[in-house]
Design a protein around this motif. Structure first.
Motif, mmCIF file in Angstrom:
data_model
loop_
_atom_site.group_PDB
_atom_site.id
_atom_site.type_symbol
_atom_site.label_atom_id
_atom_site.label_comp_id
_atom_site.label_asym_id
_atom_site.label_seq_id
_atom_site.Cartn_x
_atom_site.Cartn_y
_atom_site.Cartn_z
ATOM 1 N N THR A 139 -7.848 -0.354 3.521
ATOM 2 C CA THR A 139 -8.819 0.483 4.220
ATOM 3 C C THR A 139 -8.202 1.097 5.472
ATOM 4 O O THR A 139 -7.425 0.460 6.173
ATOM 5 C CB THR A 139 -10.048 -0.351 4.623
ATOM 6 N N ARG B 269 -5.221 5.998 5.362
ATOM 7 C CA ARG B 269 -4.960 7.373 4.931
ATOM 8 C C ARG B 269 -4.037 8.093 5.899
ATOM 9 O O ARG B 269 -3.122 8.816 5.502
ATOM 10 C CB ARG B 269 -6.275 8.144 4.797
ATOM 11 N N TYR B 270 -4.260 7.897 7.214
ATOM 12 C CA TYR B 270 -3.415 8.579 8.193
ATOM 13 C C TYR B 270 -1.965 8.129 8.065
ATOM 14 O O TYR B 270 -1.044 8.946 8.192
ATOM 15 C CB TYR B 270 -3.900 8.316 9.615
ATOM 16 N N THR C 35 -6.547 -1.706 10.089
ATOM 17 C CA THR C 35 -6.746 -1.823 8.649
ATOM 18 C C THR C 35 -6.926 -3.271 8.203
ATOM 19 O O THR C 35 -6.513 -4.206 8.881
ATOM 20 C CB THR C 35 -5.525 -1.227 7.899
ATOM 21 N N GLN D 237 -0.372 9.927 5.221
ATOM 22 C CA GLN D 237 -0.142 11.326 5.568
ATOM 23 C C GLN D 237 1.055 11.475 6.503
ATOM 24 O O GLN D 237 1.865 12.401 6.356
ATOM 25 C CB GLN D 237 -1.398 11.914 6.210
ATOM 26 N N GLU E 143 0.996 4.207 -2.957
ATOM 27 C CA GLU E 143 0.759 5.612 -2.645
ATOM 28 C C GLU E 143 1.925 6.502 -3.087
ATOM 29 O O GLU E 143 1.709 7.622 -3.566
ATOM 30 C CB GLU E 143 0.532 5.776 -1.136
ATOM 31 N N GLN F 101 0.833 -1.202 0.000
ATOM 32 C CA GLN F 101 0.000 0.000 0.000
ATOM 33 C C GLN F 101 0.872 1.259 0.000
ATOM 34 O O GLN F 101 0.539 2.255 -0.665
ATOM 35 C CB GLN F 101 -0.928 -0.002 1.216
#
Length: 234
Positions: A171, A174-175, A165, A178, A24, A20
């Motif tokens: 899923t 996102r954090y 997740t 970031q 990204e 993942q």
């Protein structure tokens, strides 16, 4: 270049999390290094799937996390030499006591939600010095089990960021992305050090002595009825 170090027990989902991350940050030219003991295939799979530079190194008779510390500077030079924007290092994650995270790196501890609620307590050092704990396979447990697992992590280190997740689907990550994006690049590779102190590797078992019983060994030893390790020898 950013340095990301991913640790955790076997089959916790470390490579799924790394997939993942690569998806990204693919435009930042990631490179991957897998550290293992006997066999590993993650480098081949990620190279084929994403077309990124990837390699592996086997520790053999040496503790894989100790060996990872020894080859870390070479790995950084390799990644810098191919102009990678992110170097991702995946540890073998065997002893659960080693903490392979360094200064100037982003440390990720990966745990499986199906491994038992006491798992965070068993691998406390690996969690305590990480920047974030990623709990995988949360789709396979109940909400109550997730909450108990989360509280066990908090018992180890109250302020760590926890991400729950299904790493296969990505899923809830996102954090994590970031946090990685915000983390600074390596400032000076020559000044990188370990965040913690690794376990001692000073005993005659480490050099191949096969007899059982502390009476046959020297260096750092542990009798059954002693509360702490002791030193035997000159």
């Amino acid at each position: 270049m950013k340095l990301i170090i991913v640790a955790g027990p076997p089959s916790a989902g470390k490579t799924a999390v790394i997939r993942q991350i690569i998806r990204e940050f693919r435009k930042q030219d990631p490179a991957f290094l897998k550290i293992d003991v006997v066999r590993a295939f993650e480098d081949e799979e990620l190279r084929e799937e994403f077309g990124i530079p990837a390699r592996k190194v086997y520790s053999g008779d040496l503790c894989p996390d100790h060996m990872g510390i020894m080859i870390m500077r070479d790995a950084i030079r390799w990644a810098e030499g191919i102009s990678a924007g992110i170097l991702i290092i995946e540890s073998a994650g065997l002893c659960l006591r080693c903490t392979p995270y360094t200064t100037q790196s982003f440390g990720i501890a990966v745990l499986s939600a199906v491994s038992g609620s006491n798992t965070p307590l068993k691998m406390a050092p690996m969690i305590a010095l990480a920047d974030v704990a990623v709990v995988t396979k949360t789709d396979l447990v109940s909400q109550a089990e997730k909450e108990v697992f989360r509280e066990c992590i908090r018992m180890v280190t109250p302020n760590i960021d926890i991400i729950e997740t299904n790493a296969i689907q990505g899923t809830g990550m996102r954090y994590l992305m970031q946090a990685i994006a915000r983390h600074p690049d390596i400032a000076d590779a020559e000044t990188i050090t370990l965040r913690g102190t690794p376990p001692l590797g000073v005993c005659t078992i480490c050099i191949g002595k096969k007899e059982i019983g502390w009476q046959h060994h020297f260096g750092v030893i542990r009798p059954l009825d002693e509360a702490d390790n002791i030193y035997r020898g000159d």
